[in-house]
Scaffold this active site. Structure first.
Site, PDB file in Angstrom:
ATOM      1  N   GLU A  39      -9.340  -6.299  -2.024  1.00 42.06           N
ATOM      2  CA  GLU A  39      -9.318  -6.771  -0.636  1.00 42.06           C
ATOM      3  C   GLU A  39     -10.532  -7.671  -0.435  1.00 42.06           C
ATOM      4  O   GLU A  39     -11.597  -7.402  -0.977  1.00 42.06           O
ATOM      5  CB  GLU A  39      -9.402  -5.621   0.381  1.00 42.06           C
ATOM      6  CG  GLU A  39      -8.188  -4.727   0.483  1.00 42.06           C
ATOM      7  CD  GLU A  39      -8.407  -3.572   1.468  1.00 42.06           C
ATOM      8  OE1 GLU A  39      -9.449  -3.564   2.181  1.00 42.06           O
ATOM      9  OE2 GLU A  39      -7.542  -2.672   1.529  1.00 42.06           O
TER      10      GLU A  39
ATOM     11  N   SER B 143      -1.396  11.445  -1.208  1.00 44.99           N
ATOM     12  CA  SER B 143      -2.498  10.802  -1.917  1.00 44.99           C
ATOM     13  C   SER B 143      -3.534  11.846  -2.296  1.00 44.99           C
ATOM     14  O   SER B 143      -3.521  12.978  -1.785  1.00 44.99           O
ATOM     15  CB  SER B 143      -3.145   9.722  -1.044  1.00 44.99           C
ATOM     16  OG  SER B 143      -3.636  10.282   0.153  1.00 44.99           O
ATOM     17  N   ILE B 144      -4.434  11.473  -3.195  1.00 45.07           N
ATOM     18  CA  ILE B 144      -5.518  12.370  -3.586  1.00 45.07           C
ATOM     19  C   ILE B 144      -6.485  12.489  -2.411  1.00 45.07           C
ATOM     20  O   ILE B 144      -7.054  11.497  -1.962  1.00 45.07           O
ATOM     21  CB  ILE B 144      -6.239  11.849  -4.842  1.00 45.07           C
ATOM     22  CG1 ILE B 144      -5.262  11.780  -6.017  1.00 45.07           C
ATOM     23  CG2 ILE B 144      -7.423  12.744  -5.205  1.00 45.07           C
ATOM     24  CD1 ILE B 144      -5.820  11.091  -7.251  1.00 45.07           C
TER      25      ILE B 144
ATOM     26  N   PRO C 149       0.647   7.888   2.960  1.00 45.52           N
ATOM     27  CA  PRO C 149      -0.215   8.488   3.979  1.00 45.52           C
ATOM     28  C   PRO C 149      -0.067  10.008   4.052  1.00 45.52           C
ATOM     29  O   PRO C 149       0.965  10.575   3.686  1.00 45.52           O
ATOM     30  CB  PRO C 149       0.265   7.834   5.276  1.00 45.52           C
ATOM     31  CG  PRO C 149       0.949   6.584   4.859  1.00 45.52           C
ATOM     32  CD  PRO C 149       1.558   6.886   3.530  1.00 45.52           C
TER      33      PRO C 149
ATOM     34  N   SER D 174       0.250   5.855  -3.785  1.00 46.48           N
ATOM     35  CA  SER D 174      -0.043   6.881  -2.788  1.00 46.48           C
ATOM     36  C   SER D 174       0.690   6.606  -1.484  1.00 46.48           C
ATOM     37  O   SER D 174       1.135   5.482  -1.221  1.00 46.48           O
ATOM     38  CB  SER D 174      -1.550   6.966  -2.542  1.00 46.48           C
ATOM     39  OG  SER D 174      -2.063   5.704  -2.148  1.00 46.48           O
TER      40      SER D 174
ATOM     41  N   ARG E 144      -9.628  12.888  -0.432  1.00 44.32           N
ATOM     42  CA  ARG E 144     -11.027  12.662  -0.798  1.00 44.32           C
ATOM     43  C   ARG E 144     -11.935  13.836  -0.437  1.00 44.32           C
ATOM     44  O   ARG E 144     -12.997  14.005  -1.037  1.00 44.32           O
ATOM     45  CB  ARG E 144     -11.545  11.375  -0.159  1.00 44.32           C
ATOM     46  CG  ARG E 144     -11.575  11.336   1.339  1.00 44.32           C
ATOM     47  CD  ARG E 144     -12.252  10.060   1.851  1.00 44.32           C
ATOM     48  NE  ARG E 144     -11.519   8.853   1.507  1.00 44.32           N
ATOM     49  CZ  ARG E 144     -10.695   8.211   2.327  1.00 44.32           C
ATOM     50  NH1 ARG E 144     -10.480   8.687   3.541  1.00 44.32           N
ATOM     51  NH2 ARG E 144     -10.078   7.115   1.941  1.00 44.32           N
TER      52      ARG E 144
ATOM     53  N   TYR F 112       0.799  -1.220   0.000  1.00 47.70           N
ATOM     54  CA  TYR F 112       0.000   0.000   0.000  1.00 47.70           C
ATOM     55  C   TYR F 112       0.838   1.280   0.000  1.00 47.70           C
ATOM     56  O   TYR F 112       0.365   2.323  -0.439  1.00 47.70           O
ATOM     57  CB  TYR F 112      -0.925   0.021   1.216  1.00 47.70           C
ATOM     58  CG  TYR F 112      -2.013  -1.019   1.171  1.00 47.70           C
ATOM     59  CD1 TYR F 112      -3.322  -0.678   0.839  1.00 47.70           C
ATOM     60  CD2 TYR F 112      -1.750  -2.351   1.469  1.00 47.70           C
ATOM     61  CE1 TYR F 112      -4.332  -1.623   0.805  1.00 47.70           C
ATOM     62  CE2 TYR F 112      -2.751  -3.311   1.435  1.00 47.70           C
ATOM     63  CZ  TYR F 112      -4.035  -2.945   1.104  1.00 47.70           C
ATOM     64  OH  TYR F 112      -5.021  -3.904   1.065  1.00 47.70           O
TER      65      TYR F 112
ATOM     66  N   ASN G 293      -6.637   4.506  -3.653  1.00 50.09           N
ATOM     67  CA  ASN G 293      -7.340   3.488  -2.874  1.00 50.09           C
ATOM     68  C   ASN G 293      -8.467   4.164  -2.097  1.00 50.09           C
ATOM     69  O   ASN G 293      -8.209   5.016  -1.239  1.00 50.09           O
ATOM     70  CB  ASN G 293      -6.392   2.799  -1.891  1.00 50.09           C
ATOM     71  CG  ASN G 293      -7.103   1.774  -1.017  1.00 50.09           C
ATOM     72  OD1 ASN G 293      -7.568   0.758  -1.500  1.00 50.09           O
ATOM     73  ND2 ASN G 293      -7.206   2.046   0.288  1.00 50.09           N
ATOM     74  N   GLU G 294      -9.694   3.831  -2.443  1.00 44.24           N
ATOM     75  CA  GLU G 294     -10.870   4.350  -1.741  1.00 44.24           C
ATOM     76  C   GLU G 294     -10.858   5.878  -1.636  1.00 44.24           C
ATOM     77  O   GLU G 294     -11.175   6.454  -0.600  1.00 44.24           O
ATOM     78  CB  GLU G 294     -10.995   3.710  -0.354  1.00 44.24           C
ATOM     79  CG  GLU G 294     -11.189   2.203  -0.403  1.00 44.24           C
ATOM     80  CD  GLU G 294     -11.505   1.576   0.953  1.00 44.24           C
ATOM     81  OE1 GLU G 294     -11.402   2.295   1.973  1.00 44.24           O
ATOM     82  OE2 GLU G 294     -11.854   0.385   0.985  1.00 44.24           O
TER      83      GLU G 294
END
Length: 447
Positions: free
Chosen positions: A272, A130-131, A126, A124, A133, A97, A166-167
Site C-alpha cells: 500500500e 484471519s490470524i 474480516p 484472510s 493479532r 483484501y 495483512n498487518e
C-alpha cells in the site's frame, strides 16, 4: 465515450470467455526479483481494488477495519464498468483484501487477464477469518478457508500472489504472532506446490520502527530448517508504506527504507502507498518507487485505494461510484496517479540470468524487538480435530457471527477455573514466544 468504453469492454470480455486462451504471461521469482515469461523484469503498478465493508468505530478497532466485505472479483458487471478506468490508470495489478470462495469469479478474473492485469489475493476475511493479532492461532478453520479460496482461484492465470496475512503484527510486543503467519506461509506454500501452482506466497506488513520491522521481515523470509529450502519462507514481502506525503523527495522519504532493506532476500513491493495528509495527492512517489533509486530492492507497489475508504487518517479513494452502481466519476487523485504511472519507466535490470537463485538466511535471534520462536505451530490436522470434536460431550454452539470474541472470553474464564482446581489448559494453548503448542491447539473451538 463512456458508453463506447462499456461496449468495447463487453466485447473484450466475450472474446476472452470464448477463447479460453492464455492471455497473460506467467510471473515468477528469480532471486529477489520478479520476471515475466519472456525474461522482462516485472514491476507491480497496482491499485487496491476493494469496496469497503461496514466499519464500526470502537476502541477495540483502532485501525477501523471493516466487519463485513464486498467481494470485488465476484461482480462481473462492476469489473466491466471499472476496467476502462483501470486501463486508463495504467495498472497491471489489483489487490483484493477479501474474497468469497463460494462465489463465481470467472467474469472478473478472465476480463482482467485479457487486459494484462494480475491479482494479489488476500486469503484472510474480516472478524473470524484471519490470524488474530491479540490472540494468534493457526487452526483447522483458517487453513480450510485459505485452501478453499486457493482452490477457487487456482484455475486463473493472473493470480500473482496469495497473502497469508495483512498487518497481523503491529508492534514489537506482538511479534510472537509471526510464528503463526510463518506457519500459514509454510502450509499454503506446501499446498500450492502440491497442486503445481506457481503463485507466490506473500505477507503485507505495517510500517514501523526499523528496530523491529526489518527483523520481522527477515523472520518471515528466513530458513528455519537450515537447508536453504525456503519451505516456510514467504516469496513476496509487502510493506504498507505511507512515508511519502505531498511532493517529497527520495532522500527525505524513502532513502532510509531503501537502505534498511538493501540486503533483503525475497521479492518486495509496497503493498500500500498513498499518504493523504496533503490533497489532492500528486503521487510523485511513483517516480521514485519505479526508478533506479529503488529498483535494487523494490518491485513496484499498490496505490491505495480505487474505491473510497475511510481510515483514522481520513478518506482515501480515487473514484466515486454512482448510487445505482452504473457510472464512475474520477477525482484529481485518479488523474494525477494516471500521469505518474504513465510516465514511469523502471529499469529492466538485473537480467533474469543475473538475478541468481533464491537464498534463505538463518532466522534472526529472539530479542525484545523480535519475540517469535523458530519452532512453528504444526500443520492443523482436520481429521484429528474432527475425531476429538465427535467425542466431546459438551460443545459450544455460537449464536453470533463473531464467535472468536465470545469463545475466547469463555475459554479464558474456563481455564481460570480449571487452574484454580489444579488443572491446565496447556493442550489447547499456543505460545509463539516459547514455541510450545498444545496437542489440540490447532483445533478450531467452534463447531
Amino acid at each position: 465515450m463512456r458508453q463506447a468504453a462499456r461496449i468495447t469492454t463487453a466485447l473484450t470480455l466475450a472474446g476472452v470467455l470464448l477463447s479460453g486462451a492464455r492471455a497473460i504471461q506467467q510471473v515468477t521469482r528469480s532471486g529477489r526479483y520478479l520476471y515475466t515469461a519472456d525474461g522482462t523484469r516485472f514491476y507491480i503498478k497496482g491499485v487496491a481494488y476493494q469496496e469497503q465493508g461496514q466499519v464500526v468505530a470502537d476502541p477495540n478497532n483502532p485501525f477501523l477495519e471493516p466487519s463485513t466485505y464486498v467481494d470485488p472479483l465476484a461482480n462481473g458487471t462492476a469489473c466491466q464498468r471499472d476496467l476502462p478506468y483501470l486501463q486508463q490508470l495504467g495498472v497491471n495489478t489489483v489487490r483484493a483484501y477479501s474474497v468469497d470462495s463460494t462465489q463465481n469469479h470467472d467474469a472478473c478474473m478472465q476480463l482482467f487477464s485479457g487486459a494484462g492485469i494480475y491479482t494479489v489475493i488476500d486469503l484472510s476475511l474480516p472478524v473470524n477469518g484471519s490470524i488474530d493479532r491479540t490472540a494468534p492461532s493457526w487452526t483447522t478453520a483458517l487453513l480450510d478457508q485459505y485452501i478453499a479460496t486457493i482452490n477457487v482461484f487456482s484455475k486463473y492465470d493472473n493470480v500473482l500472489a496469495y497473502n497469508v496475512g495483512n498487518e497481523v503484527v503491529t508492534a514489537p510486543n506482538g511479534t510472537a504472532a509471526a510464528t503463526f503467519v510463518k506457519a500459514a506461509a509454510r502450509d499454503v506454500k506446501a499446498y500450492l506446490n502440491s497442486i503445481k501452482s506457481s503463485a507466490l506466497v506473500g505477507y503485507a506488513s505495517i510500517d514501523g520502527d526499523s528496530s523491529w520491522i526489518y527483523p520481522l521481515a527477515e523472520y518471515l523470509s528466513c530458513d528455519i530448517s537450515g537447508t536453504n529450502s525456503g519451505a516456510s519462507a514467504i516469496d513476496l514481502y509487502g510493506l504498507n508504506n505511507y512515508e511519502w506525503c505531498g511532493d517529497s523527495t527520495f532522500e527525505a522519504s524513502y532513502a532510509a527504507t531503501e537502505t534498511l532493506f538493501s540486503s533483503y532476500n525475497v521479492a518486495a513491493y509496497f503493498s500500500e502507498f498513498g499518504c493523504i495528509t496533503s490533497t489532492p495527492r500528486v503521487w510523485t512517489e511513483v517516480a521514485a518507487l519505479l526508478s533506479s533509486d529503488m529498483s535494487p530492492v523494490w518491485s513496484g507497489g499498490i496505490a491505495f485505494s480505487y474505491f473510497p475508504a475511510e481510515s483514522v487518517q481520513g478518506q482515501f479513494g480515487m473514484v466515486t461510484i454512482s448510487p445505482d452502481g452504473s457510472t464512475v466519476t474520477v477525482s484529481q487523485d485518479f488523474t494525477n496517479l494516471e500521469t505518474q504511472y504513465t510516465q514511469a519507466a523502471p529499469p529492466n535490470s538485473p537480467s533474469q540470468s543475473e538475478a541468481g537463485s533464491p537464498s534463505y538466511p538463518a532466522c534472526p535471534q529472539q530479542s525484545s524487538d523480535m519475540l517469535a520462536s523458530t519452532t512453528l505451530p504444526f500443520t492443523p490436522n482436520f481429521a484429528a480435530c474432527t475425531c476429538l470434536e465427535n467425542n466431546l460431550s459438551c460443545q459450544f454452539t455460537p449464536t453470533t457471527s463473531n464467535y472468536s470474541a465470545i469463545v475466547g472470553s469463555l475459554l479464558d474464564y474456563g481455564c481460570s477455573l480449571l487452574g484454580q482446581s489444579g488443572g491446565t489448559c496447556a493442550p489447547i494453548s499456543a505460545n509463539g514466544t516459547t514455541g510450545v503448542y498444545g496437542a489440540v491447539s490447532a483445533c478450531d473451538p467452534s463447531p
